[in-house]
Design an enzyme around this catalytic site. Structure first.
Site, PDB file in Angstrom:
ATOM      1  N   ASP A 275      89.143 -13.139  38.073  1.00 21.33           N
ATOM      2  CA  ASP A 275      89.937 -12.651  36.951  1.00 21.33           C
ATOM      3  C   ASP A 275      89.062 -12.624  35.701  1.00 21.33           C
ATOM      4  OD1 ASP A 275      92.968 -12.174  36.112  1.00 21.33           O
ATOM      5  OD2 ASP A 275      92.005 -13.310  34.510  1.00 21.33           O
ATOM      6  N   ILE A 276      89.088 -11.520  34.984  1.00 22.87           N
ATOM      7  CA  ILE A 276      88.332 -11.425  33.736  1.00 22.87           C
ATOM      8  C   ILE A 276      89.063 -12.236  32.668  1.00 22.87           C
ATOM      9  CG2 ILE A 276      87.440  -9.886  31.949  1.00 22.87           C
ATOM     10  CD1 ILE A 276      87.332  -7.664  34.032  1.00 22.87           C
TER      11      ILE A 276
ATOM     12  N   ASN B 205      91.746  -5.288  25.164  1.00 18.06           N
ATOM     13  CA  ASN B 205      92.669  -4.172  24.951  1.00 18.06           C
ATOM     14  C   ASN B 205      93.269  -4.200  23.553  1.00 18.06           C
ATOM     15  OD1 ASN B 205      92.437  -2.867  27.444  1.00 18.06           O
ATOM     16  ND2 ASN B 205      93.977  -4.178  28.398  1.00 18.06           N
TER      17      ASN B 205
ATOM     18  N   ASP C 236      89.379   0.095  29.732  1.00 21.70           N
ATOM     19  CA  ASP C 236      89.125   0.818  30.985  1.00 21.70           C
ATOM     20  C   ASP C 236      87.629   0.921  31.274  1.00 21.70           C
ATOM     21  OD1 ASP C 236      91.820   1.149  31.352  1.00 21.70           O
ATOM     22  OD2 ASP C 236      91.860   3.266  30.741  1.00 21.70           O
TER      23      ASP C 236
ATOM     24  N   GLU D 107      93.063  -6.626  35.641  1.00 18.22           N
ATOM     25  CA  GLU D 107      91.717  -7.214  35.611  1.00 18.22           C
ATOM     26  C   GLU D 107      91.478  -8.185  36.767  1.00 18.22           C
ATOM     27  OE1 GLU D 107      94.288  -9.867  32.905  1.00 18.22           O
ATOM     28  OE2 GLU D 107      94.205  -7.779  33.585  1.00 18.22           O
TER      29      GLU D 107
END
Length: 292
Positions: free
Chosen positions: A170-171, A178, A187, A213
């Site tokens: 997971d980022i 965002n 993106d 993500e």
């Protein structure tokens, strides 16, 4: 007014057809074919008529043809099959073949076959199938591809006890990207991140974008230690790599190895718990011990 001989007329019509047409006697020997078939197999009529497949093609290809001939005669009805075929000139094609029994000499039953080269259609179908397994944004494999792969790995594990590990990624704080830079930048980060990970995994490691993500690697490693080493390597690469100018990201990872009795849901739940532990203990971490 003269009329053409019926056989001559029939042969003339058959020779105008692009499909491959051939007919064999009850002993599986060729008794006729059209010009397209001769051109396709690279033979002259005199080198084909009166011979069977084992005298013309290599053993494996002849066995394939003989198997379908026998099945059609046993069923006594039209039989269709599609398959990749490699001819002696190394021409590899995907053929749709239909075979039916036909009576010759007024008594004996032989084989009439019609084959169509549908290689371009099959390649297009394969390409379309591949596209349905790719994530539209990142062009790495998607959740559908993940579901197919994990079921396959679990089936192999159940039968042969071949181990594999799952790495959930997971980022960290992706929402902030965002919010601060916009979804277009977000993106771009996802695309760059996917490309970076794919560049640094092995052929036996399979990367998927699950949602947002969240990414997963199914690693066909011999031991969980191999998967842990891979995860630490990826964590460091991401932490020290600038995905975009002024944007650095980190990732949290959870790892678990398949165990007896696992299904897609149980192994996913375990690795998600491990990922949650990594994120709740400061992020930019790899967690692989059991959650209690």
């Amino acid at each position: 007014m003269k009329y053409l001989d019926n056989n001559l007329l029939l042969n003339s019509v058959i020779d105008l057809i692009d499909d491959l047409i051939f007919y064999k006697d009850k002993h599986f020997r060729y008794i006729g074919c059209n010009t397209a078939f001769l051109n396709f197999v690279g033979k002259k009529a005199e080198d084909l008529i009166g011979k069977d497949d084992f005298e013309i093609f290599d053993h494996d290809l002849a066995c394939l043809f003989r198997k379908h001939d026998k099945l059609m005669l046993a069923e006594g009805s039209v039989r269709s099959n599609e398959e990749w075929v490699v001819y002696p000139n190394n021409n590899k094609v995907y053929l749709l073949t239909k075979k039916i029994p036909f009576v010759y000499d007024g008594i004996n039953t032989g084989i009439l076959g019609i084959s169509r080269d549908i290689t371009s259609l099959e390649k297009a179908n394969q390409q379309l199938k591949q596209q349905t397994l790719l994530d539209e944004l990142t062009q790495i494999k998607n959740r559908k591809a993940y579901n197919l792969k994990i079921k396959s790995l679990l089936a192999v594990f159940e039968r042969y006890q071949t181990p594999f590990s799952i790495i959930s990624i997971d980022i960290d704080d992706f929402k902030n990207i965002n919010d601060n830079f916009g979804h277009d930048v977000g993106d771009t980060v996802l695309r760059s991140f996917g490309a970076l990970i794919e560049k640094n995994i092995r052929e036996t490691d399979h990367l998927f974008r699950i949602v947002g993500e969240e990414f997963v690697i199914l690693s066909e490693s011999k031991t969980k230690v191999d998967a842990i080493q891979l995860a630490e390597k990826l964590r460091k690469i991401v932490a020290f790599n600038t995905i975009l100018t002024d944007i650095n990201i980190t990732i949290s990872l959870g790892i678990c190895e398949v165990t007896t009795g696992d299904g897609p849901n149980s192994i996913a739940k375990r690795v998600d718990n491990l990922l949650y532990e990594a994120k709740s203990h400061g992020k930019n971490k790899v967690t692989y011990h059991s959650v209690t």
